[in-house]
Design an enzyme around this catalytic site. Structure first.
Site, PDB file in Angstrom:
ATOM      1  N   ARG A  86      -8.584 -35.463 -49.810  1.00 53.99           N
ATOM      2  CA  ARG A  86      -9.131 -34.127 -49.577  1.00 53.99           C
ATOM      3  C   ARG A  86      -7.995 -33.152 -49.271  1.00 53.99           C
ATOM      4  O   ARG A  86      -7.406 -33.204 -48.200  1.00 53.99           O
ATOM      5  CB  ARG A  86     -10.121 -34.150 -48.417  1.00 53.99           C
ATOM      6  CG  ARG A  86     -11.382 -34.952 -48.689  1.00 53.99           C
ATOM      7  CD  ARG A  86     -12.334 -34.817 -47.517  1.00 53.99           C
ATOM      8  NE  ARG A  86     -13.604 -35.506 -47.748  1.00 53.99           N
ATOM      9  CZ  ARG A  86     -14.656 -35.456 -46.930  1.00 53.99           C
ATOM     10  NH1 ARG A  86     -14.562 -34.760 -45.802  1.00 53.99           N
ATOM     11  NH2 ARG A  86     -15.759 -36.105 -47.210  1.00 53.99           N
ATOM     12  N   ASP A 134      -6.268 -29.553 -48.347  1.00 56.13           N
ATOM     13  CA  ASP A 134      -6.628 -28.446 -47.470  1.00 56.13           C
ATOM     14  C   ASP A 134      -6.734 -27.140 -48.256  1.00 56.13           C
ATOM     15  O   ASP A 134      -6.320 -27.052 -49.415  1.00 56.13           O
ATOM     16  CB  ASP A 134      -5.576 -28.276 -46.370  1.00 56.13           C
ATOM     17  CG  ASP A 134      -5.548 -29.454 -45.403  1.00 56.13           C
ATOM     18  OD1 ASP A 134      -6.583 -30.132 -45.260  1.00 56.13           O
ATOM     19  OD2 ASP A 134      -4.483 -29.692 -44.791  1.00 56.13           O
ATOM     20  N   ARG A 184       2.792 -31.021 -44.924  1.00 59.54           N
ATOM     21  CA  ARG A 184       3.289 -29.679 -44.616  1.00 59.54           C
ATOM     22  C   ARG A 184       4.050 -29.649 -43.295  1.00 59.54           C
ATOM     23  O   ARG A 184       4.999 -28.881 -43.128  1.00 59.54           O
ATOM     24  CB  ARG A 184       2.128 -28.695 -44.601  1.00 59.54           C
ATOM     25  CG  ARG A 184       1.534 -28.460 -45.995  1.00 59.54           C
ATOM     26  CD  ARG A 184       0.146 -27.858 -45.913  1.00 59.54           C
ATOM     27  NE  ARG A 184       0.165 -26.632 -45.148  1.00 59.54           N
ATOM     28  CZ  ARG A 184      -0.924 -26.128 -44.541  1.00 59.54           C
ATOM     29  NH1 ARG A 184      -2.091 -26.773 -44.623  1.00 59.54           N
ATOM     30  NH2 ARG A 184      -0.851 -25.010 -43.862  1.00 59.54           N
TER      31      ARG A 184
END
Length: 271
Positions: free
Chosen positions: A55, A57, A206
């Site tokens: 999934r 973001d 990230r």
């Protein structure tokens, strides 16, 4: 019960105008537009069991996303020759299904996966990202040293608890195995990080990039990102890099005969 056929869907999307992959009320998501298009072809009352490899973001892109659905076999037989073309007509221009492939029922897009691979693009030129790449490349105002970036990356490879780099979820492990993490320069001068692991927790990639960039521009020591692995909670010193620089580029799977075994092993690990 009607027999069903499991289909693997290879999906690409520009995440800029999506609130991530997962369906959310009153929000535009990749799963939402994909489910809507599929429902128009197979029927709104058909439970698809849409399952995705990872999934992403809000704002994150994909060129190698994988998901699977289960459709009644008669429906698949009637659509097999035209499904890809029909999806192209129904899907928005910022999301594409690039391939539809029948797979064994043992295939699980999420749990059968052996790795996920991401790339993160950073332009440290004075003028910033090229206009045509502004949606998938961030600008960095300080020059980046590739040797320092790779020195920082080397300390993060392997099996570790990445709690310092993750948004923790209750009853979920933050232990992950990074099998590849390195930086390169593209011909256009853009610095690209490639990170591959068995799986990632939320915001992990990230956060890793954010930590390494402070090493690459000279503000942190190359050993600093690895030192954070001793922490058992998210580090407030780590800045999460912007979402739009990140792209899911590949998901790996074992041989067909090993789908079920891999899925069982992953479920036990995640539990």
């Amino acid at each position: 019960m009607t027999d069903t056929t499991r289909l693997r869907l290879d999906v690409s999307y520009d995440g800029g105008d999506f609130s991530g992959w997962a369906a959310q009320p009153a929000r535009r998501t990749v799963a939402g537009v994909l489910t809507e298009a599929l429902a128009r072809l197979v029927g709104a009352d058909v439970p698809l069991g849409l399952t995705v490899a990872g999934r992403t973001d809000a704002g994150v892109h994909a060129t190698g996303q994988v998901c699977h659905i289960d459709v009644p076999t008669p429906v698949w037989e009637s659509l097999a020759e035209s499904l890809l073309r029909r999806l192209a007509a129904l899907m928005p221009p910022d999301a594409r299904v690039r391939a539809v492939t029948p797979v064994p029922s043992t295939f699980d897009a999420r749990f059968s996966a052996t790795f996920r691979r991401y790339e993160y693009r950073v332009a440290d030129t004075v003028f910033g990202p090229e206009p045509l790449r502004r949606h998938d490349t961030i600008g960095w105002v300080r020059p980046l040293d590739l040797e320092r970036l790779n020195a920082a990356a080397a300390g993060l490879v392997g099996l570790h608890d990445f709690a310092a780099y993750c948004k923790r979820k209750e009853h979920a492990t933050t232990v992950r195995a990074i099998t590849r993490l390195d930086w390169r320069r593209e011909p256009d001068g853009v610095a690209v990080a490639t990170v591959q692991a068995d799986a990632f927790c939320q915001a992990m990639v990230r956060s890793l990039v954010g930590a390494m960039l402070t090493v690459g521009d000279g503000r942190r020591d190359p050993g600093w990102p690895a030192k954070l692995l001793t922490l058992r909670e998210r580090s407030s010193e780590v800045t999460v890099a912007p979402a739009h620089g990140l792209t899911l580029v590949a998901v790996g799977y074992p041989a067909e005969s090993e789908y079920a075994q891999r899925a069982d092993a992953t479920r036990r690990l995640r539990a």
